[in-house]
Write a protein that holds these residues in place. Structure first.
Motif, short mmCIF file in Angstrom:
data_model
loop_
_atom_site.label_atom_id
_atom_site.label_comp_id
_atom_site.label_asym_id
_atom_site.label_seq_id
_atom_site.Cartn_x
_atom_site.Cartn_y
_atom_site.Cartn_z
N MET A 221 85.55 18.99 -27.68
CA MET A 221 86.39 17.96 -28.27
C MET A 221 87.78 18.16 -28.60
SD MET A 221 84.53 15.12 -29.17
CE MET A 221 85.53 14.51 -30.53
N ASP A 222 87.94 19.67 -28.54
CA ASP A 222 89.20 20.24 -28.71
C ASP A 222 90.05 19.93 -27.50
OD1 ASP A 222 89.17 21.33 -31.37
OD2 ASP A 222 88.48 23.30 -30.55
N ARG A 223 89.44 20.11 -26.31
CA ARG A 223 90.01 19.78 -24.84
C ARG A 223 90.30 18.22 -24.80
NH1 ARG A 223 87.22 21.54 -19.52
NH2 ARG A 223 86.19 19.33 -20.12
N TYR A 224 89.26 17.25 -25.29
CA TYR A 224 89.59 16.03 -25.42
C TYR A 224 90.94 15.39 -26.04
CZ TYR A 224 88.94 10.91 -26.51
OH TYR A 224 89.14 9.75 -26.86
N TYR A 225 91.02 15.85 -27.28
CA TYR A 225 92.09 15.75 -28.37
C TYR A 225 93.47 16.28 -27.58
CZ TYR A 225 88.77 13.66 -31.89
OH TYR A 225 88.03 13.03 -32.35
N ARG B 90 98.96 12.52 -23.84
CA ARG B 90 98.98 10.89 -23.31
C ARG B 90 99.49 10.04 -24.21
NH1 ARG B 90 93.77 8.83 -21.75
NH2 ARG B 90 92.59 10.43 -22.65
N GLU B 91 99.02 9.94 -25.75
CA GLU B 91 99.54 9.27 -26.67
C GLU B 91 99.78 10.20 -27.81
OE1 GLU B 91 96.25 6.71 -27.50
OE2 GLU B 91 96.33 5.76 -25.41
#
Length: 81
Positions: free
Chosen positions: A35-39, A45-46
C-alpha cells in the motif's frame, strides 16, 4: 515416554497457533508495504490526489460553475419543490 504423550498435543497446538499468527503478521506487513508503494506511485503520477490536498483541478472547475437559475447550488438542488 509418558511426558511426551501428555505434552505433544499442547506443543502441536502451540506450534499451529504460532504458525497462523506468524502468517497473519507477515501478510499484514506485506500489505502495508504494498500500500505504501502504491500510494507513492500514485503521488508521483497525481500529486494533487494526496489526502489533505485540494481537490483535483477538474473537480474544482466543476464546483465553481453556477447551476441554472443563478444559484451556486445547495444540497437540495435535485429535490422537487
Amino acid at each position: 515416554m509418558e511426558y511426551v504423550k501428555v505434552l505433544l498435543p499442547s506443543l502441536v497446538v502451540g506450534l499451529l497457533f504460532w504458525y497462523v499468527l506468524r502468517a497473519i503478521l507477515r501478510a499484514d506487513s506485506t500489505e502495508r508495504r504494498e500500500m505504501d508503494r502504491y500510494y507513492a506511485q500514485l503521488d508521483e503520477r497525481e500529486p494533487h490526489a494526496r489526502a489533505g490536498d485540494a481537490a483535483p483541478p477538474a473537480a474544482v472547475e466543476q464546483a465553481s460553475t453556477e447551476t441554472p437559475g443563478g444559484t451556486h447550488g445547495t444540497r437540495d438542488e435535485g429535490r422537487p419543490d
